[in-house]
Design an enzyme around this catalytic site. Structure first.
Site, short mmCIF file in Angstrom:
data_model
loop_
_atom_site.label_atom_id
_atom_site.label_comp_id
_atom_site.label_asym_id
_atom_site.label_seq_id
_atom_site.Cartn_x
_atom_site.Cartn_y
_atom_site.Cartn_z
N ILE A 586 0.82 -1.23 0.00
CA ILE A 586 0.00 0.00 0.00
C ILE A 586 0.84 1.26 0.00
O ILE A 586 0.34 2.36 -0.17
CB ILE A 586 -0.96 0.04 1.21
N GLY A 587 2.14 1.15 0.21
CA GLY A 587 2.94 2.38 0.22
C GLY A 587 4.41 2.06 0.36
O GLY A 587 4.81 0.90 0.42
N MET A 588 5.20 3.13 0.35
CA MET A 588 6.65 2.97 0.44
C MET A 588 7.11 3.80 1.63
O MET A 588 6.83 5.00 1.71
CB MET A 588 7.26 3.50 -0.86
N GLY A 589 7.79 3.16 2.58
CA GLY A 589 8.31 3.89 3.73
C GLY A 589 9.79 4.11 3.58
O GLY A 589 10.38 3.71 2.56
N PHE A 591 12.17 2.69 5.15
CA PHE A 591 12.98 1.49 5.28
C PHE A 591 12.55 0.36 4.36
O PHE A 591 13.14 -0.70 4.35
CB PHE A 591 12.95 0.99 6.73
N GLY A 592 11.46 0.56 3.63
CA GLY A 592 10.99 -0.50 2.74
C GLY A 592 9.50 -0.39 2.52
O GLY A 592 8.88 0.63 2.82
N VAL A 594 5.42 -0.87 2.62
CA VAL A 594 4.37 -0.94 3.63
C VAL A 594 3.25 -1.75 2.99
O VAL A 594 2.83 -1.46 1.86
CB VAL A 594 3.86 0.45 4.02
N LYS A 612 4.96 -2.86 8.17
CA LYS A 612 6.15 -2.21 7.61
C LYS A 612 7.29 -3.18 7.76
O LYS A 612 7.47 -3.76 8.84
CB LYS A 612 6.51 -0.98 8.44
N ASP A 705 7.73 16.44 13.41
CA ASP A 705 7.42 16.29 11.98
C ASP A 705 5.91 16.17 11.79
O ASP A 705 5.43 15.36 11.00
CB ASP A 705 8.15 15.06 11.41
P1 AMP Z 1 5.49 5.76 6.47
O1 AMP Z 1 6.75 5.02 6.32
O2 AMP Z 1 4.91 5.66 7.85
O3 AMP Z 1 5.59 7.18 6.01
O4 AMP Z 1 4.42 5.05 5.51
C1 AMP Z 1 4.46 5.14 4.12
C2 AMP Z 1 3.05 5.11 3.54
O5 AMP Z 1 2.42 3.90 3.85
C3 AMP Z 1 2.14 6.18 4.15
O6 AMP Z 1 2.22 7.38 3.45
C4 AMP Z 1 0.77 5.56 4.04
O7 AMP Z 1 0.21 5.80 2.77
C5 AMP Z 1 1.04 4.09 4.17
N1 AMP Z 1 0.80 3.65 5.55
C6 AMP Z 1 1.67 3.61 6.57
N2 AMP Z 1 1.09 3.14 7.70
C7 AMP Z 1 -0.18 2.85 7.37
C8 AMP Z 1 -1.30 2.35 8.11
N3 AMP Z 1 -1.20 2.04 9.41
N4 AMP Z 1 -2.45 2.18 7.48
C9 AMP Z 1 -2.55 2.50 6.17
N5 AMP Z 1 -1.56 2.99 5.44
C10 AMP Z 1 -0.37 3.17 6.02
#
Ligand code: AMP
Length: 927
Positions: A586-589, A591-592, A594, A612, A705
């Protein structure tokens, strides 16, 4: 399309284009404008006025009748294209009538005019054509107005900004440099941005009126007669100071009245002044060859306080009793300036005191002393002897001054030759010199005396290799003078004098002790500086001490644990990897990836989670940083903070499992649903964030932040604070790349300037989040660069209220952006304020034009009646509350005629309102 004349509502005849082929299927009727030059515009607006017949009101029509038409454009350099293919037109939008339809009322036709505006980017050609496509509606086009927007010519901070065409995109800003108005100069390069709406934004820099001019309603006007302005930075024209005047407009300085003056160093704001009058009551007291002179200050100081005195000393021939004016013709030959050997204490010129001791004068000599009074304008005024007073006197008889230097030559084991110079002031004819000497060890217990007329003497009968001390004094008729200072010389072991000998042993002694003193001084400096640095260190340490409140749960920094694994197991639960089921990315954090997925822990129901993971090949530090977020998150337990379910550390990849937030991050979510929420819904989101932040600040955790991108939203629109990574990264990296990692647009000035991150700087960021929320995810400060943002903040600029933002909310934002951090509200105050607003929605009333509200869409979907979305919205049913007024007759009128649909709608509205009220009471606002 046909060109037809009709009557408007006021029965005025107007020309229209009409089409009304509602009975025949497959209509495709086009109407095209002439070529429209774009004249430099990048985005044009098309305002269409039209009437449209409600299909229901047309007797006998079937499903072929439409209630919309399509607007197209085609960019072209050719102003006379005779035929343009349909396919070369680009569609702007499908246009539907607003809420008003043409209705047939008891016999009389009432026309309802619709006005719709669409905008389109036209940047590629010199002009464009517009076209209207009808696909089977009954329409009359009444007018088409095409325009573009400019930011109008304006003057800001004394700089002129020209009429400027807005940018091509709705969010683009055009940077415009201003030019200083006449008679002004740049203070700092004037700059402003022209926003898409034709509004000027963010004025930076500006100009200042030139010297001699002052600001008056945006222009620079010359100072009038009697006024002046010296520097461009002076606030305005000032009245001429006393004893000065200006005779022309635009004076930069006022001229002094005659007889008054201004010193070079006098500021233009100072009154013109005069030189002082003469000093008064000069008296002299002679004591042998010195004189004490004393006087009183001048009667008139000329309006200044910088009076000083200087002394002129003249030596006059015996018998001349009259004071001869130097340079004044006859008698001047009688007096000459005193030599440089006369001493003046405290000095001869620049005197601030009114008493001077003059010493080292010749004995029994006539002197004249002249005391001059000066001040800052004496030179400018060319003032002469008028400001002086004099006294003539005769010194007493006096003994000679001491001999100042003795030299030894021809040193042997038993003798040496001494020679010396005449005293500086013999004060008469020297009759004789007396030499006194003794062995140094003996002190003065036994000494010998020799007398001579000449300035040298051979001393014999001395002991070899012995240090002797010598003093010499002179005698005149007035008696002996003082002995000289001691001079030491040593005999040697040589029977005959050595050529070239004669080193003064006193000098040697001095140089050796000199080296010692230098060493001592450097040692002292070293010790003092060591002490200093120690002091400042201890002070720093004590400043960093935290004041902790006993009894309140405080966040523990996981980096204080030596072993990061100990922290993680204290604050996070280890989850068995087999209970996690990963579904999709669903996304990119940082460290890798998500992912989302499901978690089933024994004895609990399955829940959706976000996962994550730490990508392979990580370093020790990356592992530590990755897990630190979980160690921090695991300490929090609050409905508006993202909840940690647990971690996987026993097998690879490492994972952090949190609750799943269906709607992802807040900024993207708002951009996707632009304009679809009520103000109350937006405030509800903000309240959630404030509540989470209050909890964090109570735990003494500083987020650093806070931004909409770091807030996650779940399916119930509940907002939760997340992203607990940045705080540590910054501290680990104290110097390098610090500023590049600071999210400038979200960060308080003191945190940018000197890293003062506190709950108050989090409050600043919260204000920015408010702005992001109310503007539906707009980028703070648009596309300004970071440097300009920092500069604008320093100059006191703050983000303006977003479109349709209630005044109270913008005021709260401005409070969060107080320069002084102590003046910003606390999160607890913000929370109270938002609760009050939610309880009194009247204070928030400003309605954004809502097309199809998001909540309505979701709700209609949930009851399976989404098909009526547009019908309801167009009829003004834009919220659940408004649906409470729906009746069966009304639904008949709107075309919702299926009886079961009518029943479902009415029942569901009532049910939904009831559950919302209960929800509000239990969870939203503590009343
Ligand atoms: P982050 O590394 O926390 O910035 O997460 C990267 C992306 O993953 C975020 O911008 C969200 O779109 C998605 N994401 C992270 N945590 C969650 C969560 N608990 N539920 C849904 N999406 C998430």
């Amino acid at each position: 399309w046909e060109e037809v004349s009709i009557m408007d509502e006021k029965n005025v005849p107007i020309r229209t284009y009409q089409v009304c082929n509602v009975l025949e299927p497959n209509q495709n009727n086009w109407l095209r404008t002439d070529w429209i030059p774009r004249s430099g515009a990048q985005r044009v607006y098309v305002e269409v006025k039209f009437t449209l017949r409600d299909c229901n009101s047309l007797p006998g029509v079937t499903g072929t009748c439409k209630e919309t038409f399509n607007l197209y454009y085609h960019e072209s350099n050719e102003d006379r294209e005779s035929y343009i293919k349909e396919s070369s037109f680009i569609k702007v939008d499908t246009v539907a009538a607003d809420e008003s339809f043409t209705q047939v009322d008891v016999g009389d036709r009432i026309m309802k005019l619709n006005t719709e505006v669409r905008d389109v980017k036209v940047t590629t050609r010199k002009g464009f054509y517009l076209a209207f496509q009808d696909v089977g509606a009954c329409i009359a086009l009444v007018s088409v107005r095409v325009f573009y927007k400019t930011c109008p010519l304006t003057i800001r901070n004394l700089a002129t900004f020209p009429d400027t065409v807005t940018g091509a995109d709705t969010s683009s800003l055009v940077e415009v440099r201003g030019s200083c108005v006449n008679q002004s100069e740049e203070r700092e390069e004037p700059k402003m941005y022209c926003g898409a709406d034709g509004e000027w934004l963010v004025p930076i820099g500006g100009c200042l009126c030139n010297p001699g001019y002052q600001e008056k309603s945006g222009t620079c006007k010359a100072c009038s007669v009697g006024f002046y302005k010296a520097k461009s930075s002076d606030p305005g024209c000032s009245k001429c100071p006393p004893h000065s005047h200006s005779v022309r407009d635009g004076a930069t300085v006022c001229d002094c009245h005659s007889g008054f003056f201004r010193a070079d160093s006098d500021p233009p704001s100072m009154a013109c002044t005069q030189p002082p009058s003469a000093p008064q009551q000069l008296i002299s007291v002679v004591n042998e060859t010195s004189v004490v002179l004393e006087w009183a200050p001048p009667r008139r100081l000329g309006g200044r306080s910088d009076t000083s005195y200087s002394l002129e000393c003249l030596i006059c021939q015996t018998g001349s009793h009259n004071y001869p004016r130097p340079g004044s013709g006859s008698g001047s030959h009688l007096c000459l300036p005193c030599g440089s050997d006369v001493l003046f204490s405290p000095g001869q010129t620049g005197l601030k005191t009114t008493r001077v001791v003059v010493s080292e004068l010749r004995a029994h000599t006539h002197y004249t002393f002249i005391v001059h009074a000066h001040n800052g304008v004496s030179q400018a005024s060319g003032a002469g002897a008028a400001q002086s007073v004099s006294v003539t006197l005769t010194t007493n008889q006096a003994a000679p001054s001491p001999v100042s230097f003795i030299q030894a030559t021809d040193v042997t084991r038993h003798s040496l030759s001494l020679a010396w110079q005449q005293p500086d002031r013999p004060n008469g004819v020297i009759l004789e010199y007396e030499v006194k000497f003794y062995e140094k060890d003996q002190r003065e217990r036994s000494y010998r005396i020799m007398r001579t007329f000449s300035r040298s003497v051979d001393v014999t009968g001395l002991n070899p290799l012995t240090v002797y001390v010598f003093h010499v004094r002179a005698r005149t008729a007035a008696g002996y003078g003082e002995f000289s200072a001691p001079f030491e010389f040593s005999t040697n072991s040589d029977p005959f004098p050595l050529i070239g000998e004669g080193v003064n042993s006193a000098f040697l002694l001095l140089s050796i002790s000199g080296v010692g003193i230098l060493l001592l001084i450097s040692a002292a400096v070293f010790i003092i500086s060591r002490r200093r640095s120690k002091y400042s260190k201890t002070k720093q340490d004590s400043e960093e001490e935290k004041h902790l409140n006993p009894g309140v749960k405080i966040y523990v920094d996981p980096f204080t644990y030596e072993d990061p694994d100990q922290a993680i197991h204290e604050f996070a639960k280890e989850i068995d990897v087999s209970s996690i089921h990963i579904e999709r990315v669903i996304g990119m954090g940082e460290f890798g990836e998500v992912c989302s997925g499901r978690l089933r822990v024994q004895g609990k129901r399955e829940i959706y989670v976000a996962i994550k993971s730490l990508k392979a090949g990580y370093s020790d530090k990356q592992r530590r940083d990755f897990l630190s977020e979980a160690s921090i998150m695991g300490q929090f337990d609050h409905p508006n903070i993202i909840r940690l379910e647990g971690v996987v550390t026993r097998c690879k990849p490492l994972m952090i499992i949190t609750e799943y937030m269906e709607n992802g991050s807040l900024d993207a979510f708002l951009r996707k649903h632009d304009g679809q929420f009520t103000v109350i819904q937006l405030v509800g989101m903000l309240r959630g964030i404030a509540s989470g932040m209050k909890y964090l600040s109570d735990m003494s955790y500083v987020h650093r932040d806070l931004a909409a991108r770091n807030i996650l939203v779940n399916s119930n629109l509940v907002c939760k604070v997340s992203d607990f990574g940045l705080s540590r990264v910054l501290e680990d990296d104290p110097e390098a790349a610090y500023t590049t990692r600071i999210p400038i647009r979200w960060t308080a000035p003191e945190a940018i300037a000197y890293r003062k991150f506190t709950t108050a700087s989090d409050v600043w960021s919260y204000g920015i989040v408010m702005w992001e929320v109310v503007s539906y995810g707009e980028r703070p400060y648009w596309d300004m660069n970071n440097q300009d943002v920092i500069k604008a903040m320093e100059e006191g600029y703050r983000l303006p209220a977003p479109m349709d933002c209630p005044v109270v909310l913008h005021q709260l934002m401005l409070d969060c952006w107080e320069r002084e951090r102590a003046e910003r509200p606390t999160f607890s105050q913000i929370l109270n304020m938002l609760d009050k607003l939610i309880r009194n929605p009247g204070t928030l009333q400003t309605h954004r034009k809502t097309y199809i509200p998001w909540s309505m869409c979701v709700w209609l979907q949930s009851i399976g009646l989404e098909r009526y979305r547009d019908t309801l919205a167009a009829a003004g049913y834009t919220s659940l509350d408004s649906l409470l007024a729906l009746t069966h007759q009304e639904m008949d009128r709107l075309g919702i005629i299926t009886p079961s649909h009518q029943d479902i709608l009415i029942a569901s509205v009532q049910q939904e309102m009831l559950s919302q009220m209960q929800h509000m009471q239990h969870t939203m606002v503590p009343v």
